[in-house]
Write a protein that holds these residues in place. Structure first.
Motif, PDB file in Angstrom:
ATOM      1  N   ILE A   1       0.757  -1.153  -0.066  1.00 18.87           N
ATOM      2  CA  ILE A   1      -0.098   0.032  -0.036  1.00 18.87           C
ATOM      3  C   ILE A   1       0.786   1.125   0.037  1.00 18.87           C
ATOM      4  CG2 ILE A   1      -2.096  -0.904   0.978  1.00 18.87           C
ATOM      5  CD1 ILE A   1      -1.201  -0.006   3.831  1.00 18.87           C
ATOM      6  N   ASP A   2       2.124   1.155   0.201  1.00 13.32           N
ATOM      7  CA  ASP A   2       3.099   2.306   0.424  1.00 13.32           C
ATOM      8  C   ASP A   2       3.579   2.433  -1.042  1.00 13.32           C
ATOM      9  OD1 ASP A   2       4.754   0.437   0.197  1.00 13.32           O
ATOM     10  OD2 ASP A   2       5.859   0.970   2.192  1.00 13.32           O
ATOM     11  N   GLY A   3       3.217   1.643  -1.993  1.00 14.30           N
ATOM     12  CA  GLY A   3       3.843   1.780  -3.294  1.00 14.30           C
ATOM     13  C   GLY A   3       5.076   1.093  -3.484  1.00 14.30           C
ATOM     14  N   SER A   4       5.724   0.233  -2.536  1.00 16.34           N
ATOM     15  CA  SER A   4       6.946  -0.544  -2.407  1.00 16.34           C
ATOM     16  C   SER A   4       6.371  -1.921  -3.385  1.00 16.34           C
ATOM     17  CB  SER A   4       7.411  -0.954  -1.263  1.00 16.34           C
ATOM     18  OG  SER A   4       7.757   0.168  -0.522  1.00 16.34           O
ATOM     19  N   VAL A   5       7.215  -2.157  -4.102  1.00 18.40           N
ATOM     20  CA  VAL A   5       7.072  -3.560  -4.809  1.00 18.40           C
ATOM     21  C   VAL A   5       8.347  -4.515  -4.578  1.00 18.40           C
ATOM     22  CG1 VAL A   5       6.728  -4.717  -7.281  1.00 18.40           C
ATOM     23  CG2 VAL A   5       5.850  -2.399  -6.879  1.00 18.40           C
ATOM     24  N   LEU A   6       7.860  -5.497  -3.819  1.00 18.57           N
ATOM     25  CA  LEU A   6       8.739  -6.683  -3.776  1.00 18.57           C
ATOM     26  C   LEU A   6       8.873  -8.048  -5.038  1.00 18.57           C
ATOM     27  CD1 LEU A   6       8.787  -7.286   0.159  1.00 18.57           C
ATOM     28  CD2 LEU A   6       9.899  -5.705  -1.124  1.00 18.57           C
ATOM     29  N   ALA A   7       9.773  -8.253  -5.400  1.00 16.09           N
ATOM     30  CA  ALA A   7      10.151  -9.081  -6.514  1.00 16.09           C
ATOM     31  C   ALA A   7      10.905 -10.153  -5.847  1.00 16.09           C
ATOM     32  CB  ALA A   7      10.554  -8.542  -7.761  1.00 16.09           C
ATOM     33  N   GLN A   8      10.375 -11.712  -6.458  1.00 10.83           N
ATOM     34  CA  GLN A   8      11.393 -12.800  -6.452  1.00 10.83           C
ATOM     35  C   GLN A   8      12.036 -12.967  -7.552  1.00 10.83           C
ATOM     36  OE1 GLN A   8      10.946 -16.458  -7.085  1.00 10.83           O
ATOM     37  NE2 GLN A   8      12.876 -17.022  -6.305  1.00 10.83           N
ATOM     38  N   MET A   9      13.396 -13.099  -7.550  1.00  7.13           N
ATOM     39  CA  MET A   9      14.052 -13.417  -8.962  1.00  7.13           C
ATOM     40  C   MET A   9      14.926 -14.887  -8.656  1.00  7.13           C
ATOM     41  SD  MET A   9      15.597  -9.665  -9.400  1.00  7.13           S
ATOM     42  CE  MET A   9      16.323  -9.815 -10.809  1.00  7.13           C
ATOM     43  N   GLY A  10      14.882 -15.424  -9.864  1.00  7.70           N
ATOM     44  CA  GLY A  10      15.743 -16.571  -9.981  1.00  7.70           C
ATOM     45  C   GLY A  10      15.739 -17.171 -11.371  1.00  7.70           C
ATOM     46  N   VAL A  11      16.760 -18.170 -11.660  1.00  8.31           N
ATOM     47  CA  VAL A  11      16.722 -18.834 -12.941  1.00  8.31           C
ATOM     48  C   VAL A  11      15.314 -19.403 -13.011  1.00  8.31           C
ATOM     49  CG1 VAL A  11      19.183 -18.992 -12.939  1.00  8.31           C
ATOM     50  CG2 VAL A  11      17.884 -20.849 -11.928  1.00  8.31           C
ATOM     51  N   PRO A  12      14.892 -19.562 -14.454  1.00  7.95           N
ATOM     52  CA  PRO A  12      13.633 -20.192 -14.577  1.00  7.95           C
ATOM     53  C   PRO A  12      13.837 -21.982 -14.428  1.00  7.95           C
ATOM     54  CG  PRO A  12      14.577 -19.532 -16.650  1.00  7.95           C
ATOM     55  CD  PRO A  12      15.485 -19.061 -15.665  1.00  7.95           C
ATOM     56  N   ASP A  13      14.021 -22.272 -13.385  1.00  4.80           N
ATOM     57  CA  ASP A  13      14.249 -23.705 -13.096  1.00  4.80           C
ATOM     58  C   ASP A  13      13.161 -24.188 -11.877  1.00  4.80           C
ATOM     59  OD1 ASP A  13      15.394 -26.076 -11.993  1.00  4.80           O
ATOM     60  OD2 ASP A  13      17.192 -25.466 -13.018  1.00  4.80           O
ATOM     61  N   MET A  14      12.415 -25.319 -12.015  1.00  8.20           N
ATOM     62  CA  MET A  14      11.652 -25.361 -11.177  1.00  8.20           C
ATOM     63  C   MET A  14      12.149 -26.166  -9.767  1.00  8.20           C
ATOM     64  SD  MET A  14       8.416 -24.547 -11.790  1.00  8.20           S
ATOM     65  CE  MET A  14       7.683 -25.363 -10.271  1.00  8.20           C
ATOM     66  N   ARG A  15      13.416 -26.484  -9.796  1.00  2.00           N
ATOM     67  CA  ARG A  15      13.994 -27.101  -8.558  1.00  2.00           C
ATOM     68  C   ARG A  15      14.053 -26.079  -7.517  1.00  2.00           C
ATOM     69  NH1 ARG A  15      19.366 -29.221 -11.237  1.00  2.00           N
ATOM     70  NH2 ARG A  15      19.300 -27.561 -12.276  1.00  2.00           N
ATOM     71  N   LEU A  16      14.169 -24.588  -7.760  1.00  2.00           N
ATOM     72  CA  LEU A  16      14.113 -23.895  -6.862  1.00  2.00           C
ATOM     73  C   LEU A  16      12.865 -23.778  -5.936  1.00  2.00           C
ATOM     74  CD1 LEU A  16      15.922 -21.483  -5.425  1.00  2.00           C
ATOM     75  CD2 LEU A  16      15.239 -19.897  -7.346  1.00  2.00           C
ATOM     76  N   PRO A  17      11.658 -23.320  -6.741  1.00  2.00           N
ATOM     77  CA  PRO A  17      10.391 -23.449  -5.922  1.00  2.00           C
ATOM     78  C   PRO A  17      10.176 -24.659  -5.009  1.00  2.00           C
ATOM     79  CG  PRO A  17       9.859 -23.423  -8.243  1.00  2.00           C
ATOM     80  CD  PRO A  17      11.428 -23.440  -8.073  1.00  2.00           C
ATOM     81  N   ILE A  18      10.721 -25.908  -5.821  1.00  2.00           N
ATOM     82  CA  ILE A  18      10.346 -27.299  -5.228  1.00  2.00           C
ATOM     83  C   ILE A  18      11.282 -27.229  -3.907  1.00  2.00           C
ATOM     84  CG2 ILE A  18      10.675 -29.882  -5.577  1.00  2.00           C
ATOM     85  CD1 ILE A  18      10.195 -29.356  -8.444  1.00  2.00           C
ATOM     86  N   GLN A  19      12.405 -26.919  -3.908  1.00  2.00           N
ATOM     87  CA  GLN A  19      13.359 -26.935  -3.051  1.00  2.00           C
ATOM     88  C   GLN A  19      12.607 -26.110  -1.788  1.00  2.00           C
ATOM     89  OE1 GLN A  19      17.445 -26.764  -3.653  1.00  2.00           O
ATOM     90  NE2 GLN A  19      17.796 -25.443  -1.955  1.00  2.00           N
ATOM     91  N   TYR A  20      12.276 -24.789  -2.050  1.00  5.90           N
ATOM     92  CA  TYR A  20      11.850 -24.043  -1.043  1.00  5.90           C
ATOM     93  C   TYR A  20      10.785 -24.605  -0.248  1.00  5.90           C
ATOM     94  CZ  TYR A  20      10.459 -19.646   1.233  1.00  5.90           C
ATOM     95  OH  TYR A  20      10.093 -18.871   1.985  1.00  5.90           O
ATOM     96  N   ALA A  21       9.483 -25.003  -1.293  1.00  5.70           N
ATOM     97  CA  ALA A  21       8.338 -25.884  -0.424  1.00  5.70           C
ATOM     98  C   ALA A  21       8.766 -26.961   0.304  1.00  5.70           C
ATOM     99  CB  ALA A  21       7.410 -26.099  -1.489  1.00  5.70           C
TER     100      ALA A  21
END
Length: 383
Positions: free
Chosen positions: A252-272
């Motif tokens: 709501i203050d206008g800040s935008v947070l982004a998550q970046m990484g290589v396009p590799d599904m192992r990263l979100p799988i590992q995080y979960a």
């Protein structure tokens, strides 16, 4: 150590999840696997990971697997829906990765929730068809839903530790698929092989076609609504061809947070799988500098599937289940050469127009809407 069951172990997400397991063998133990028709690959997985229970889609394949193992490995072997449910509720697992594509993942996900398993969710159709029901059940059974889709993992990471009331909107990124720059007259005659040639991601056939039509992003919009309790008016889709920023959260203050990484599904799988821990290694890292990052508005005229998903989500009730089922049948008809690529959203729209959405009181109401939509698409195709 986490004990894991995988629904869809021979698919794209399942195979990459096993790569994560290979990277961190001391942190996770594989307990059960369910596969579709790829019996040979499942046999290899069974020999390598030695699960206690597995399932295949067909009875003949289950018998074949038993013969191949020939009593050399202590293992329960099941098949069909019963087998999926057995893997989902297996007592030796505490987390179930639902990596099956399509509405077939709904029933085993519900079964896993009833069994008290945490859900690493890579089956977006579950929340599309029955998001309200599934999220309510997760709360009742004290189960955590851990998003695996790269976009929802990104949102999850961007809101961790933040007051949810301060979220202004979610910005879902999409690559735009292989036909992002096509003119309207170029959309005719697209073949399955061209639709399956995604520029950034390695995925299964159905989800790859959905990415080409932007229906995948529409389904993710509905999934995000239920995962993060955000209104549809506060979800925006942005085309980001590089697939480096996986999604963003605007506050709501206008800040935008982004998550970046290589396009590799192992990263979100590992995080979960290891949340709240972050483990060193595994997926590759970004190489800096990364070059230009660009953003575009989605072209609804060329990709109407995205707008159809927003419409279905806003209508609610059984309409999202109908959208999902109609799209599944239409995509498989396209892959089988029965309809044109441009017919996919037209079929979905026609089925939605003919549906009178009802408030569902049970899972069976959703499944009945799903069955109706599938029959209706088939009827339209043969007319």
């Amino acid at each position: 150590m986490k004990q894991l069951a995988i629904l869809g172990s021979t698919g794209s997400i399942g195979r990459q999840a096993l790569q994560v397991l290979d990277d961190f063998p001391d942190d996770i133990q594989l307990m059960a696997l369910a596969a579709g028709n790829n019996k040979q690959l499942l046999l290899e997985q069974v020999k390598k990971y030695k699960p206690l229970l597995v399932s295949l889609q067909k009875e003949d394949d289950a018998l074949w697997l038993r013969q191949q193992l020939d009593g050399r490995q202590k293992i329960e072997i099941h098949y069909g829906l019963e087998g999926l449910l057995a893997v989902a509720a297996f007592s030796g697992a505490d987390t179930v990765l639902t990596a099956i594509s399509g509405a077939v993942g709904l029933l085993p996900t519900v079964e896993a929730i009833k069994a008290g398993k945490n859900i690493a969710l890579a089956n977006k159709e579950t929340l599309v068809a029955a998001g309200e029901l599934v999220m309510r059940m997760a709360g009742e059974y004290g189960v955590t839903i851990l998003p695996v889709d790269s976009e929802h993992s990104a949102i999850w990471q961007c809101i961790n530790g933040e007051d949810r009331h301060n979220v202004a909107r979610i910005l879902l990124t999409a690559s735009g698929g292989p036909f992002r720059n096509y003119k309207p007259d170029q959309m005719a005659g697209i073949t399955p092989s061209r639709a399956l040639n995604h520029p950034n991601w390695q995925m299964g056939a159905k989800i790859t076609v959905d990415s080409a039509t932007l229906m995948n992003k529409g389904l993710e919009v509905i999934e995000a609504r239920w995962l993060f309790d955000v209104a549809y008016d506060n979800i925006k889709v942005v085309i980001h061809p590089q697939s480096i920023i996986h999604s963003m959260v605007e506050y709501i203050d206008g800040s935008v947070l982004a998550q970046m990484g290589v396009p590799d599904m192992r990263l979100p799988i590992q995080y979960a799988l290891f949340y709240p821990r972050r483990l060193a290694g595994g997926a590759p890292r970004l190489q800096w500098p990364i070059g230009n990052l660009t953003f575009e508005e989605p072209d609804i005229a060329r990709f109407p599937s995205l707008e159809l998903a927003f419409q279905a989500g806003r209508v609610g009730k059984t309409m999202p289940a109908v959208l999902n089922a109609a799209n599944e049948v239409a995509v498989h008809a396209f892959l089988a050469g029965k309809v044109e690529f441009t017919a996919i959203p037209k079929l979905v729209a026609k089925v939605m127009e003919g549906h009178s959405p009802v408030t569902f009181a049970s899972l069976e109401d959703i499944l009945e809407a799903d069955r109706w939509a599938r029959r209706r698409v088939e009827e339209i195709i043969i007319q």
